[in-house]
Design a protein around this motif. Sequence first.
Motif, PDB file in Angstrom:
ATOM      1  N   GLU A 171       0.809  -1.222   0.000  1.00 18.66           N
ATOM      2  CA  GLU A 171       0.000   0.000   0.000  1.00 18.66           C
ATOM      3  C   GLU A 171       0.842   1.272   0.000  1.00 18.66           C
ATOM      4  OE1 GLU A 171      -2.944  -0.065   3.089  1.00 18.66           O
ATOM      5  OE2 GLU A 171      -3.202  -2.235   2.941  1.00 18.66           O
ATOM      6  N   VAL A 172       2.086   1.174   0.492  1.00 17.02           N
ATOM      7  CA  VAL A 172       2.858   2.418   0.661  1.00 17.02           C
ATOM      8  C   VAL A 172       4.278   2.388   0.111  1.00 17.02           C
ATOM      9  CG1 VAL A 172       1.550   3.206   2.666  1.00 17.02           C
ATOM     10  CG2 VAL A 172       3.489   1.686   2.999  1.00 17.02           C
ATOM     11  N   ILE A 173       4.843   1.224  -0.112  1.00 15.83           N
ATOM     12  CA  ILE A 173       6.242   1.161  -0.548  1.00 15.83           C
ATOM     13  C   ILE A 173       6.325   0.662  -1.987  1.00 15.83           C
ATOM     14  CG2 ILE A 173       8.516   0.138  -0.153  1.00 15.83           C
ATOM     15  CD1 ILE A 173       7.874  -0.079   2.767  1.00 15.83           C
ATOM     16  N   ASP A 174       6.940   1.471  -2.837  1.00 14.05           N
ATOM     17  CA  ASP A 174       7.156   1.121  -4.237  1.00 14.05           C
ATOM     18  C   ASP A 174       8.653   1.164  -4.502  1.00 14.05           C
ATOM     19  OD1 ASP A 174       6.979   0.608  -6.899  1.00 14.05           O
ATOM     20  OD2 ASP A 174       6.296   2.608  -7.472  1.00 14.05           O
ATOM     21  N   HIS A 175       9.289  -0.014  -4.489  1.00 10.34           N
ATOM     22  CA  HIS A 175      10.741  -0.076  -4.656  1.00 10.34           C
ATOM     23  C   HIS A 175      11.074  -1.335  -5.457  1.00 10.34           C
ATOM     24  CE1 HIS A 175      15.036  -0.278  -3.748  1.00 10.34           C
ATOM     25  NE2 HIS A 175      14.961   0.963  -3.312  1.00 10.34           N
ATOM     26  N   PRO A 176      12.028  -1.251  -6.378  1.00 12.67           N
ATOM     27  CA  PRO A 176      12.355  -2.420  -7.214  1.00 12.67           C
ATOM     28  C   PRO A 176      12.902  -3.612  -6.434  1.00 12.67           C
ATOM     29  CG  PRO A 176      13.931  -0.634  -7.561  1.00 12.67           C
ATOM     30  CD  PRO A 176      12.806  -0.053  -6.784  1.00 12.67           C
TER      31      PRO A 176
END
Length: 229
Positions: A171-176
């Motif tokens: 819901e909150v963390i967008d990281h490769p």
Amino acid sequence: MSLILSIETAVSVCSVALHEEKGLVGLLELHQENVHAQKLMPAIKSLLDRAGLESGDLSAVAVSEGPGSYTGLRIGVSTAKGISFAHQIPLIAVGTLDALAFQVVDMVEPGSFVVPMIDARRMEVYSKVFDYGMKEKEGLRPVIIDEDSYATYLEKGKVYFCGDGSRKITEVIDHPNVRFLNVSNSAKSVGDLATEKFIQKDFVDIAYFEPNYLKEFRVLKSKKNPLAL
């Protein structure tokens, strides 16, 4: 031959397992909400019956010690204590997050991290951080998930999140480097860790051992009736 009964009730799953020196003997799991009180003892009896064993054959009892559901932990620990006391056998406590992380140790690569999580209130989780070899990098603590959570580890390598609290990451963390492993708490990994503790005679005191609730359990008053709990 040592025979260990393991109990996992810290989350919604009601799971029991039997281990001996060579490994897993049997596993029984119920993935249902709020069944621990009614199903735990029948599940233990069923598991022992399937293996052709009785509770008197046990060498030790292991239990997931928390953190987790107050009710689930209380039922699991009370049951484990009762069996341990009745048969005068050792009681072994295994950290709930340690057992969860142990399930994925063979699924991750060198240089990565494992973050087992248990759902708490709102955007909060209980978590630990391990490296790929199960060495603890960050101890047990409550974490409020935001976009900067676990940023230090994510910049270093892949981070594998697992457990019922990990959905909050999406819901909150967008990281490769974010990865998810779909595993649930299980008495199997509790027993895997308990087997080593049994060899080391790492037991807890039956009389004084209490679950690790991490937070003080609070009873909320009824909003409809301020005089009622």
